[in-house]
Design a protein around this motif. Structure first.
Motif, short mmCIF file in Angstrom:
data_model
loop_
_atom_site.label_atom_id
_atom_site.label_comp_id
_atom_site.label_asym_id
_atom_site.label_seq_id
_atom_site.Cartn_x
_atom_site.Cartn_y
_atom_site.Cartn_z
N ASN A 152 -10.01 44.12 70.21
CA ASN A 152 -10.78 43.40 71.89
C ASN A 152 -11.99 43.68 72.41
OD1 ASN A 152 -9.06 40.73 71.53
ND2 ASN A 152 -8.14 41.28 73.64
N GLU A 197 -8.88 42.95 79.38
CA GLU A 197 -8.75 42.42 80.48
C GLU A 197 -8.40 43.04 81.47
OE1 GLU A 197 -5.77 38.88 82.81
OE2 GLU A 197 -5.41 39.54 80.37
N SER A 201 -11.81 34.44 80.03
CA SER A 201 -11.09 33.99 78.80
C SER A 201 -12.26 34.13 78.04
CB SER A 201 -10.96 32.69 78.98
OG SER A 201 -10.40 32.43 77.87
N GLN A 202 -13.09 34.30 78.30
CA GLN A 202 -14.52 34.20 76.82
C GLN A 202 -14.41 35.90 76.85
OE1 GLN A 202 -18.79 32.41 77.69
NE2 GLN A 202 -17.76 30.33 77.66
N ASP A 235 -11.08 32.97 86.20
CA ASP A 235 -10.01 32.82 84.68
C ASP A 235 -10.76 32.31 82.95
OD1 ASP A 235 -7.94 33.15 85.74
OD2 ASP A 235 -6.79 31.54 85.80
N LYS A 236 -11.60 31.08 83.59
CA LYS A 236 -12.89 30.89 82.39
C LYS A 236 -13.93 32.40 82.17
CE LYS A 236 -13.68 27.39 81.29
NZ LYS A 236 -13.20 26.51 80.23
N THR A 248 -12.29 37.03 75.01
CA THR A 248 -11.40 36.56 73.35
C THR A 248 -13.33 36.75 72.86
OG1 THR A 248 -12.72 34.52 74.19
CG2 THR A 248 -9.99 34.82 73.62
#
Length: 283
Positions: free
Chosen positions: A87, A91, A229-230, A225-226, A233
């Motif tokens: 990663n 996060e 997430s992008q 969250d969007k 990932t």
């Protein structure tokens, strides 16, 4: 001045062709630096167990790299480049917030355009970023959807109307972005054309120090969250990857950083003392 890595690989190939084998696999190649005590730069190269190859020299560069960016530290000082399974963004680096600060030093509108509103097309991203005096980035508004060119212009104008005191409107100069720039710079101030000469992954990795220091803040809820997430990932593996929110994030970070570096460079030029470096004087 020989290429030590090229030399080593060549010798390995010669041994293999002759039918020989290595007693053990070569897993780490470190380059020693010629140390000059009059040089302001502190060289420091480390082995896997973090022991300096040259203990007598200063460890300033090593310390700065370790606290600045783990990616740079692992790749340059530990000879451990990251791979595609890692990663690139953790996060926990992205900080959530309920209420942003009341006052920002600057506000930037960062745009990643889409070509059309078809179901198969990428979405457009228009993010409004508030930047504090200490360069913390807060995503305070976001449009994220598929849209045609006309709607794209309408959404950008809507953001500008909501944040009329914006510092700059950043638009990547590609396809629909070039057309948007040509149109909007006739009617809006501070439209900045962003020409990306590096890959999306390179752009993201250049932002690692800012991200790792937890200076990027996203709102709680669906929008945050969007983005998370992008960012988490993202692998930089091709055109099919979803990266619009990554782009609007790296775009504003890199732009602010470039402006900051420009100011620092000018300051250095004005205060340059050539006598410190024993350079010829003017007479």
């Amino acid at each position: 001045n020989n290429d030590i890595i090229g030399y080593t690989l060549k010798k390995m190939e010669e041994v293999k062709k002759s039918g020989g084998k290595f007693g053990r696999e070569v897993v780490n190649i470190c380059l020693r630096a010629f140390y000059d005590s009059t040089d302001d730069f502190a060289y420091d190269f480390r082995t896997y167990d973090e022991q300096p190859l040259w203990p007598q020299i200063s460890s300033d560069a090593y310390a700065l790299a370790k606290v600045g960016s783990s990616l740079k530290y692992n790749a340059v000082y530990q000879q451990r480049p990251i791979d595609n399974l890692t990663n690139y963004v953790k996060e926990e680096w992205l900080v959530r917030f309920d209420n942003p600060p009341e006052n920002f030093k600057s506000i930037f509108i960062s745009v990643d355009t889409s070509n059309n509103d078809k179901v198969t097309s990428d979405k457009a991203g228009i993010g409004v970023w508030g930047v504090t005096a200490h360069q913390h980035y807060y995503l305070i508004d976001l449009f994220f959807d598929r849209c045609g060119f006309t709607q794209l212009l309408r959404e950008i104008r809507t953001m500008v109307a909501k944040y009329p005191n914006y510092t700059a409107l950043l638009i990547e100069a590609k396809t629909a972005g070039e057309s948007a720039i040509d149109t909007l710079e006739q009617e809006l101030p501070a439209v900045v054309s962003i020409k990306a000469n590096e890959s999306k992954l390179s752009r993201l990795l250049s932002c690692t120090p800012v991200l790792e220091q937890c200076r990027v803040h996203v709102p709680n809820g669906f929008v945050g969250d969007k983005v998370v997430s992008q960012m988490v990932t993202f692998r930089g593996v091709g055109k099919k990857e979803k990266d619009e929110l990554v782009d609007i994030t790296t775009q504003v970070i890199r732009y602010v950083d470039s402006q900051f570096r420009a100011v620092i460079d000018m300051k250095d030029i004005r205060t340059f003392d050539k006598t410190k470096y024993n350079l010829p004087g003017d007479g």
